[in-house]
Design a protein around this motif. Structure first.
Motif, PDB file in Angstrom:
ATOM      1  N   HIS A 122       0.790  -1.071   0.201  1.00 62.78           N
ATOM      2  CA  HIS A 122      -0.028  -0.021  -0.116  1.00 62.78           C
ATOM      3  C   HIS A 122       0.969   1.005  -0.081  1.00 62.78           C
ATOM      4  CE1 HIS A 122      -2.721   2.988   1.537  1.00 62.78           C
ATOM      5  NE2 HIS A 122      -3.846   2.159   1.280  1.00 62.78           N
ATOM      6  N   ALA A 123       0.473   2.369  -0.716  1.00 60.70           N
ATOM      7  CA  ALA A 123       1.255   3.421  -0.876  1.00 60.70           C
ATOM      8  C   ALA A 123       1.657   4.179   0.458  1.00 60.70           C
ATOM      9  CB  ALA A 123       0.430   4.586  -1.710  1.00 60.70           C
ATOM     10  N   SER A 124       0.699   4.104   1.495  1.00 60.73           N
ATOM     11  CA  SER A 124       0.945   4.539   2.786  1.00 60.73           C
ATOM     12  C   SER A 124       2.178   3.735   3.443  1.00 60.73           C
ATOM     13  CB  SER A 124      -0.204   4.586   3.697  1.00 60.73           C
ATOM     14  OG  SER A 124      -1.018   5.723   2.909  1.00 60.73           O
ATOM     15  N   ALA A 125       2.205   2.406   3.338  1.00 61.49           N
ATOM     16  CA  ALA A 125       3.034   1.618   4.014  1.00 61.49           C
ATOM     17  C   ALA A 125       4.360   1.717   3.328  1.00 61.49           C
ATOM     18  CB  ALA A 125       2.622  -0.023   3.839  1.00 61.49           C
ATOM     19  N   PHE A 126       4.469   2.109   1.883  1.00 63.16           N
ATOM     20  CA  PHE A 126       5.635   2.382   1.033  1.00 63.16           C
ATOM     21  C   PHE A 126       6.134   3.626   1.616  1.00 63.16           C
ATOM     22  CE2 PHE A 126       8.085   4.094  -2.432  1.00 63.16           C
ATOM     23  CZ  PHE A 126       8.703   3.196  -2.850  1.00 63.16           C
ATOM     24  N   ALA A 127       5.417   4.716   2.039  1.00 58.65           N
ATOM     25  CA  ALA A 127       5.986   5.930   2.415  1.00 58.65           C
ATOM     26  C   ALA A 127       6.525   5.694   3.991  1.00 58.65           C
ATOM     27  CB  ALA A 127       4.825   6.962   2.592  1.00 58.65           C
ATOM     28  N   ALA A 128       5.833   4.888   4.515  1.00 60.92           N
ATOM     29  CA  ALA A 128       6.242   4.757   6.222  1.00 60.92           C
ATOM     30  C   ALA A 128       7.395   3.921   6.224  1.00 60.92           C
ATOM     31  CB  ALA A 128       5.234   4.058   6.914  1.00 60.92           C
ATOM     32  N   GLY A 130      10.417   4.522   5.124  1.00 61.83           N
ATOM     33  CA  GLY A 130      11.511   5.517   5.376  1.00 61.83           C
ATOM     34  C   GLY A 130      12.631   5.579   4.388  1.00 61.83           C
ATOM     35  N   LEU A 131      13.778   5.804   5.128  1.00 61.11           N
ATOM     36  CA  LEU A 131      15.007   5.751   4.421  1.00 61.11           C
ATOM     37  C   LEU A 131      15.417   4.507   3.679  1.00 61.11           C
ATOM     38  CD1 LEU A 131      17.291   7.721   3.409  1.00 61.11           C
ATOM     39  CD2 LEU A 131      18.331   7.137   5.550  1.00 61.11           C
ATOM     40  N   GLU A 197       8.647  14.595  -5.721  1.00 58.39           N
ATOM     41  CA  GLU A 197       8.165  14.829  -4.318  1.00 58.39           C
ATOM     42  C   GLU A 197       7.503  13.966  -3.551  1.00 58.39           C
ATOM     43  OE1 GLU A 197       8.428  18.292  -7.427  1.00 58.39           O
ATOM     44  OE2 GLU A 197       7.580  16.208  -7.236  1.00 58.39           O
ATOM     45  N   SER A 198       6.690  13.138  -4.275  1.00 55.73           N
ATOM     46  CA  SER A 198       6.151  11.687  -3.621  1.00 55.73           C
ATOM     47  C   SER A 198       7.384  11.135  -2.875  1.00 55.73           C
ATOM     48  CB  SER A 198       5.373  10.900  -4.681  1.00 55.73           C
ATOM     49  OG  SER A 198       6.055  10.314  -5.391  1.00 55.73           O
ATOM     50  N   LEU A 199       8.358  10.685  -3.334  1.00 53.31           N
ATOM     51  CA  LEU A 199       9.385  10.193  -2.459  1.00 53.31           C
ATOM     52  C   LEU A 199      10.010  10.753  -1.214  1.00 53.31           C
ATOM     53  CD1 LEU A 199      11.368   8.684  -5.649  1.00 53.31           C
ATOM     54  CD2 LEU A 199       9.723   7.396  -4.031  1.00 53.31           C
ATOM     55  N   LEU A 200       9.469  12.043  -1.186  1.00 52.33           N
ATOM     56  CA  LEU A 200       9.984  12.790   0.089  1.00 52.33           C
ATOM     57  C   LEU A 200       8.963  13.210   0.829  1.00 52.33           C
ATOM     58  CD1 LEU A 200      12.629  15.144  -1.807  1.00 52.33           C
ATOM     59  CD2 LEU A 200      13.116  13.014  -0.518  1.00 52.33           C
ATOM     60  N   LEU A 201       7.745  13.421   0.290  1.00 54.12           N
ATOM     61  CA  LEU A 201       6.708  13.863   1.258  1.00 54.12           C
ATOM     62  C   LEU A 201       5.784  12.637   1.902  1.00 54.12           C
ATOM     63  CD1 LEU A 201       5.701  16.644  -0.772  1.00 54.12           C
ATOM     64  CD2 LEU A 201       7.091  16.897   1.269  1.00 54.12           C
ATOM     65  N   PRO A 202       4.894  12.786   2.823  1.00 55.96           N
ATOM     66  CA  PRO A 202       4.040  11.602   3.129  1.00 55.96           C
ATOM     67  C   PRO A 202       2.893  11.405   1.850  1.00 55.96           C
ATOM     68  CG  PRO A 202       4.097  13.527   4.751  1.00 55.96           C
ATOM     69  CD  PRO A 202       4.747  14.011   3.628  1.00 55.96           C
ATOM     70  N   LEU A 224      12.888  -3.378  -3.356  1.00 55.06           N
ATOM     71  CA  LEU A 224      11.791  -3.164  -2.373  1.00 55.06           C
ATOM     72  C   LEU A 224      12.054  -4.028  -1.265  1.00 55.06           C
ATOM     73  CD1 LEU A 224       9.102  -3.681  -5.045  1.00 55.06           C
ATOM     74  CD2 LEU A 224       9.254  -1.786  -3.872  1.00 55.06           C
ATOM     75  N   ILE A 225      11.768  -3.253   0.026  1.00 51.12           N
ATOM     76  CA  ILE A 225      12.079  -3.780   1.325  1.00 51.12           C
ATOM     77  C   ILE A 225      10.877  -4.531   2.063  1.00 51.12           C
ATOM     78  CG2 ILE A 225      13.904  -2.354   1.840  1.00 51.12           C
ATOM     79  CD1 ILE A 225      12.024  -0.973   3.858  1.00 51.12           C
ATOM     80  N   GLU A 226      10.777  -5.587   2.764  1.00 51.45           N
ATOM     81  CA  GLU A 226       9.829  -6.040   3.374  1.00 51.45           C
ATOM     82  C   GLU A 226       8.982  -5.322   4.070  1.00 51.45           C
ATOM     83  OE1 GLU A 226       9.335 -10.599   5.402  1.00 51.45           O
ATOM     84  OE2 GLU A 226      11.115  -9.512   5.823  1.00 51.45           O
ATOM     85  N   GLU A 227       9.236  -4.440   4.905  1.00 46.92           N
ATOM     86  CA  GLU A 227       8.422  -3.586   5.674  1.00 46.92           C
ATOM     87  C   GLU A 227       7.199  -3.073   4.867  1.00 46.92           C
ATOM     88  OE1 GLU A 227      11.723  -4.541   7.934  1.00 46.92           O
ATOM     89  OE2 GLU A 227      11.635  -3.893   5.961  1.00 46.92           O
ATOM     90  N   GLN A 228       7.490  -2.622   3.467  1.00 49.03           N
ATOM     91  CA  GLN A 228       6.544  -1.958   2.614  1.00 49.03           C
ATOM     92  C   GLN A 228       5.620  -2.787   2.463  1.00 49.03           C
ATOM     93  OE1 GLN A 228       6.303  -2.021  -1.032  1.00 49.03           O
ATOM     94  NE2 GLN A 228       7.850  -3.733  -0.680  1.00 49.03           N
TER      95      GLN A 228
END
Length: 273
Positions: A122-128, A130-131, A197-202, A224-228
């Motif tokens: 999910h896009a919100s999980a991808f954003a969360a 992090g680095l 911008e989408s890669l830096l902002l929520p 892609l990491i597992e957490e997303q």
């Protein structure tokens, strides 16, 4: 077969009989990504619908970046289902196709019996995530340099694309993308939907997933990491299932087809409308 949706002609493989499964590929693939799954699903009594997404394979290649926006991608899929007379589907996506499938299921849950998302969450999980995830997403920024990105990827018989992706069928991919127009259109999704911008902002708010959802991640994924994917659970209000494939790379449908097939058949068989 060719299906025309809002002025765009799409190549679609439609086979089998039974409950419909819509298969959505990502970069830099075509519907052929799903050939092992199509065979297994058809044999198990499912109908499979596998399009070449706009800009890929034998489908049309719109020229404007805006033509590859998420709304257009979802409209293509609903248009295909409308032409085929299919009211609802099991939805399966991989890579950018998973992002499209997630958005489809989030905005049109009444059309989705179940959702299987391979590699991408999910896009919100991808954003969360992090680095660590942003570091792996560096190429998404590179894709936003028109002309330069194409030159980088295609130089020396696509040496950079071969080395960076390690695609298991790199020769076939290179043969398709050797047409400059094909390469540019394949980058359209990133340029339209994944801005710097989408890669830096929520992340923009994407609705929660109300449908039964399975997320699958492979331990050899280089992008892609597992957490997303595991973090997607926080954005699912329906039944959630997570599966980790050990050893397979990003293209799990090609590298671990039997494992993917087994997961799909088990999950789809467990879902009741």
């Amino acid at each position: 077969m060719r299906i025309h949706v809002d002025g765009v002609s799409l190549e679609v493989q439609d086979s089998g009989e039974g409950p419909a499964v819509l298969l959505v590929h990502g970069f830099p693939d075509t519907h052929a990504l799903w050939r092992a799954q199509v065979h297994a699903l058809n044999a198990a009594g499912y109908r499979t619908i596998a399009p070449d997404q706009r800009g890929y394979g034998a489908s049309d290649r719109p020229q404007e970046v805006a033509d590859y926006g998420m709304e257009e991608q979802i409209r293509d899929l609903t248009g295909i289902l409308g032409v085929l007379g299919v009211p609802e589907v099991h939805l399966v996506g991989h890579d950018t196709g998973a992002a499209i499938a997630i958005a489809f299921a989030a905005f049109l849950p009444e059309r989705v019996v179940s959702l299987t998302s391979l590699s991408v969450g999910h896009a919100s999980a991808f954003a969360a995530a992090g680095l660590p995830q942003r570091e792996k997403s560096w190429y998404m920024l590179a894709f936003h340099f028109p002309g330069l990105a194409e030159e980088w990827l295609s130089r020396d018989d696509f040496a950079a694309l071969r080395d960076w992706t390690r695609h298991p069928e790199a020769d076939e991919v290179v043969a398709r993308l050797s047409d400059p127009a094909a390469l540019t259109s394949a980058l359209g999704f990133y340029r339209a939907n994944i801005t710097p911008e989408s890669l830096l902002l929520p992340a923009n708010t994407l609705p929660q997933l109300k449908v039964p959802t399975m997320g699958v991640w492979s331990s050899g994924d280089r992008f892609l990491i597992e957490e997303q994917v595991t973090g997607t659970e926080r954005h699912v209000t329906g039944p959630w299932r997570y599966e980790r494939l050990e050893g397979a790379g990003h293209w799990m449908t090609l590298e671990a087809p039997e494992e993917v097939n087994a997961l799909l058949l088990d999950f789809l068989g467990s879902v009741r409308r």
